[in-house]
Structure formats: C-alpha cells, structure tokens
Design a protein around this motif. Structure first.
Motif, PDB file in Angstrom:
ATOM      1  N   TYR A  33       0.852  -1.195   0.000  1.00  0.00           N
ATOM      2  CA  TYR A  33       0.000   0.000   0.000  1.00  0.00           C
ATOM      3  C   TYR A  33       0.885   1.241   0.000  1.00  0.00           C
ATOM      4  CZ  TYR A  33      -3.032   3.694   1.709  1.00  0.00           C
ATOM      5  OH  TYR A  33      -3.705   4.875   1.843  1.00  0.00           O
ATOM      6  N   ARG A  34       0.486   2.238  -0.760  1.00  0.00           N
ATOM      7  CA  ARG A  34       1.245   3.496  -0.829  1.00  0.00           C
ATOM      8  C   ARG A  34       0.307   4.683  -0.675  1.00  0.00           C
ATOM      9  NH1 ARG A  34       6.601   3.108  -3.921  1.00  0.00           N
ATOM     10  NH2 ARG A  34       7.005   0.876  -3.926  1.00  0.00           N
ATOM     11  N   PHE A  35       0.757   5.671   0.113  1.00  0.00           N
ATOM     12  CA  PHE A  35       0.023   6.927   0.247  1.00  0.00           C
ATOM     13  C   PHE A  35       0.970   8.028  -0.208  1.00  0.00           C
ATOM     14  CE2 PHE A  35      -2.135  10.505   2.006  1.00  0.00           C
ATOM     15  CZ  PHE A  35      -3.471  10.137   2.085  1.00  0.00           C
ATOM     16  N   LEU A  36       0.570   8.780  -1.223  1.00  0.00           N
ATOM     17  CA  LEU A  36       1.463   9.756  -1.844  1.00  0.00           C
ATOM     18  C   LEU A  36       1.792  10.910  -0.906  1.00  0.00           C
ATOM     19  CD1 LEU A  36      -0.070   9.900  -5.438  1.00  0.00           C
ATOM     20  CD2 LEU A  36       1.858   8.529  -4.615  1.00  0.00           C
ATOM     21  N   GLU A  37       2.840  11.636  -1.271  1.00  0.00           N
ATOM     22  CA  GLU A  37       3.322  12.740  -0.437  1.00  0.00           C
ATOM     23  C   GLU A  37       2.240  13.796  -0.226  1.00  0.00           C
ATOM     24  OE1 GLU A  37       7.544  14.668  -0.401  1.00  0.00           O
ATOM     25  OE2 GLU A  37       6.328  15.829  -1.805  1.00  0.00           O
ATOM     26  N   HIS A  38       2.140  14.277   1.008  1.00  0.00           N
ATOM     27  CA  HIS A  38       1.157  15.288   1.361  1.00  0.00           C
ATOM     28  C   HIS A  38       1.629  16.012   2.622  1.00  0.00           C
ATOM     29  CE1 HIS A  38       0.256  11.814   3.842  1.00  0.00           C
ATOM     30  NE2 HIS A  38      -0.432  12.602   4.660  1.00  0.00           N
ATOM     31  N   ILE A  57       9.836  11.539   5.124  1.00  0.00           N
ATOM     32  CA  ILE A  57       9.455  12.773   5.797  1.00  0.00           C
ATOM     33  C   ILE A  57      10.466  13.856   5.441  1.00  0.00           C
ATOM     34  CG2 ILE A  57       8.906  13.866   8.003  1.00  0.00           C
ATOM     35  CD1 ILE A  57       8.503  11.032   9.146  1.00  0.00           C
ATOM     36  N   GLU A  58      10.016  14.857   4.689  1.00  0.00           N
ATOM     37  CA  GLU A  58      10.901  15.938   4.235  1.00  0.00           C
ATOM     38  C   GLU A  58      12.158  15.365   3.574  1.00  0.00           C
ATOM     39  OE1 GLU A  58      10.606  19.384   4.182  1.00  0.00           O
ATOM     40  OE2 GLU A  58       8.493  18.980   4.619  1.00  0.00           O
ATOM     41  N   GLY A  59      11.950  14.323   2.767  1.00  0.00           N
ATOM     42  CA  GLY A  59      13.055  13.731   2.019  1.00  0.00           C
ATOM     43  C   GLY A  59      13.869  12.715   2.789  1.00  0.00           C
ATOM     44  N   PRO A  74       3.499  19.607  12.047  1.00  0.00           N
ATOM     45  CA  PRO A  74       2.618  20.208  11.028  1.00  0.00           C
ATOM     46  C   PRO A  74       3.397  20.784   9.853  1.00  0.00           C
ATOM     47  CG  PRO A  74       1.916  20.874  13.217  1.00  0.00           C
ATOM     48  CD  PRO A  74       3.211  20.143  13.394  1.00  0.00           C
ATOM     49  N   GLN A  75       2.782  20.706   8.684  1.00  0.00           N
ATOM     50  CA  GLN A  75       3.303  21.285   7.440  1.00  0.00           C
ATOM     51  C   GLN A  75       4.578  20.610   6.937  1.00  0.00           C
ATOM     52  OE1 GLN A  75       1.466  23.053   5.768  1.00  0.00           O
ATOM     53  NE2 GLN A  75       0.142  24.256   7.096  1.00  0.00           N
ATOM     54  N   LYS A  76       4.870  19.407   7.411  1.00  0.00           N
ATOM     55  CA  LYS A  76       6.024  18.666   6.917  1.00  0.00           C
ATOM     56  C   LYS A  76       5.563  17.650   5.866  1.00  0.00           C
ATOM     57  CE  LYS A  76       8.826  20.836   9.583  1.00  0.00           C
ATOM     58  NZ  LYS A  76       9.795  21.802   9.018  1.00  0.00           N
ATOM     59  N   ARG A  77       6.188  17.661   4.719  1.00  0.00           N
ATOM     60  CA  ARG A  77       5.817  16.757   3.634  1.00  0.00           C
ATOM     61  C   ARG A  77       6.167  15.320   4.031  1.00  0.00           C
ATOM     62  NH1 ARG A  77       9.201  17.142  -0.022  1.00  0.00           N
ATOM     63  NH2 ARG A  77      10.663  18.532   1.025  1.00  0.00           N
ATOM     64  N   HIS A  78       5.224  14.407   3.803  1.00  0.00           N
ATOM     65  CA  HIS A  78       5.501  13.018   4.132  1.00  0.00           C
ATOM     66  C   HIS A  78       4.648  12.086   3.276  1.00  0.00           C
ATOM     67  CE1 HIS A  78       2.186  14.376   6.722  1.00  0.00           C
ATOM     68  NE2 HIS A  78       1.758  13.121   6.761  1.00  0.00           N
ATOM     69  N   SER A  79       5.176  10.908   3.037  1.00  0.00           N
ATOM     70  CA  SER A  79       4.466   9.851   2.315  1.00  0.00           C
ATOM     71  C   SER A  79       4.648   8.560   3.101  1.00  0.00           C
ATOM     72  CB  SER A  79       4.995   9.713   0.884  1.00  0.00           C
ATOM     73  OG  SER A  79       6.389   9.448   0.888  1.00  0.00           O
TER      74      SER A  79
END
Length: 294
Positions: A33-38, A57-59, A74-79
C-alpha cells in the motif's frame, strides 16, 4: 513540567482554546500500500500496532516498526508505504491545538527545529488514541467535548514524558551528529560501507554509534543499512527487468548469491520469487484500508 501543567489547566478551562481533530482511528494497510506525499496543519501521531512500513518525511527515509510511535510536525511533507508481507496496522491521530497568542510549550516537543520524532516502547499511547477516536465519533455535546480535551491533554503529557526521557540521554549537539550519521547512511547505503566509516563521518566513536542505534532506533546500524538496501532491491525487482546481479550491485552487494541469501532471510523469499509474486500486479494494485469505529 510545571509550565506544561499550567498550560494544560488553561487549555481545559478556557473555551477559546480548541482541539481540532481531522482523523482518528485504527487503520489496516495491505502489503505494498502506498500513500502519496502530502502535508497538513495538524500533528500526525502514528503508533505501529503491527507490521512495519516506511515513511519519507521531508526527504528523509524513516523505517517504522511495531511498538514505535512516530510524531510528524505540522506542514512537513511526508508519504507512506507498506513493505511487510503481513501489512501494517496503525493507531493514528491527526490533531491541532488553538491557544491564544500561539503560545509555545504546551507540547514540550513543539517547535520548528524538527520534522519528526520516533519514540520506542510507549504502548500506553494506543489506548489513549483509541479513546480519543471513540469520543470523536460519539454524540457531540459539551460533556463529550470536555472528555475529548482531557484525553488529548493526557496523550500530550504522555508523549512529552517519553520525549523528555529520550532527550535527556543525548545532547542537541550529539543528536545533530547522529542525524548526520543517518543522513550519510541514507545517501550512501548502496556503496561499500562499514560502521567505522559512518562513525568517522559523524565524528563519534563506533561504540557510541552502536549505542545510539540500539537505544533510539531500536535496531543495529548494520540492520538499518540492510533494510535500506532491501527496500531498494524490492523497488528494482518490482519496477524493472534488471538482472539479479545488477540489482544486487545497485543495492550495495557485489555478490548475487550473498545478496539472495540476505534477501531471503529478511523477506522470507528469494529475489526471483518476489519478482514473480508481483509481476502480474504492477498495474491496478489493490488497496485495503479498514477503519475501526468502536
């Protein structure tokens, strides 16, 4: 701790101090299962009840395993993607807190200097999040709202305690050095690498590096390198038609037989078996997500 207590009382007494919840519950995810970056404005708290997965998480690639709790700022990009045959079961909460003047310190782990935290051995987090989920989905009245705030305060105090205990063991300077070690491994795991090399780059002793990985990450440095290599190998096996030898080399191994032995030990099947397992499912991959509403 005194400041935390004062802010907790203020949060409970002041009706203008609000708790916002976007998601709360128990979620199950099948293998691959994959959840795209958000990203979002809430804190995301994940307790891994079973299985394992990977977060970016943030690369930064973060392996998460059963018994660990991951807090994302909050506001950190993660997949997110699942890399376990048994899938992954998360107890998850996404929440934000509104207090006047944006007071800092209600969460001792608050601030802008970090992207995420990983906490080991904090099983008491699970029933707290489950209770919040039940209250969140229950009948909406002032009584339920107040219980929800109390439960949220209890959760935040519990997380703060665990993070304070963790931080006491390592100074900010040493945590920065350990972050250098982890980033170095993530960038060079496919190259020939040993513990002394990583320790030298982070300017710490190999003994200290071993201790840090054992206490904070819950695995050895070598196990961490192996996991990164296995994830790279699985990606290549799934997405390309490259030979096993080529994949072994690109994953950090110069011997296909040794690579295959390590792969079978960690994944429970040979590289060829893994490739055949997914060969017919590279398009239209199934996704399973179940939510416990009890």
């Amino acid at each position: 701790m005194k400041k935390l207590e004062e802010l907790a009382v203020k949060f409970l007494q002041n009706q203008e101090c609000r708790l916002n919840i976007r998601k709360a519950g128990i979620f199950r995810f099948m293998e691959e299962y994959r959840f795209l970056e958000h990203k979002h404005v809430e804190y995301e708290i994940n307790y891994i009840s079973a299985g394992q997965a990977v977060m970016l998480i943030e690369g930064k690639k973060v392996e998460i395993h059963q018994g660990q709790c991951v807090i994302i700022h909050p506001q950190k990009r993660h997949s997110f993607w699942v890399n376990s045959k048994a899938g992954c079961r998360l107890t998850q909460l996404e929440m934000s807190i509104e207090m006047d003047h944006q007071e800092e310190g209600f969460l001792s782990w608050d601030g802008t200097g970090w992207d995420y935290y990983v906490i080991q051995n904090c099983e008491e987090v699970t029933p707290l999040i489950e209770r919040i989920a039940r209250l969140y989905r229950g009948e909406e009245n002032e009584y339920q709202k107040f219980l929800l705030k109390i439960s949220a305060v209890e959760l935040m105090i519990t997380l703060s305690y665990h993070l304070n205990q963790k931080d006491k063991r390592y100074s900010p300077a040493m945590r920065d050095r350990m972050n250098l070690a982890v980033e170095y491994i993530q960038e060079h795991y496919s190259d020939p690498m040993d513990l002394e090399q990583v320790a030298e780059h982070a300017k710490v002793s190999s003994r200290y590096l071993r201790k840090y990985f054992s206490e904070v990450m819950g695995i050895t440095c070598i196990q961490y390198i192996t996991r990164l290599r296995m994830e790279k190998a699985k990606q290549l096996l799934w997405e390309t038609n490259k030979t096993i030898l080529t994949i072994a080399i690109e994953s950090g191994y110069d011997n296909a037989q040794y690579f295959s032995r390590i792969f079978k030990k960690t994944e429970g099947m040979t590289p060829r078996e893994y490739r055949m397992l997914w060969r017919d499912e590279r398009t239209g991959m199934g996704i399973s997500l179940e939510q416990n509403k009890t």
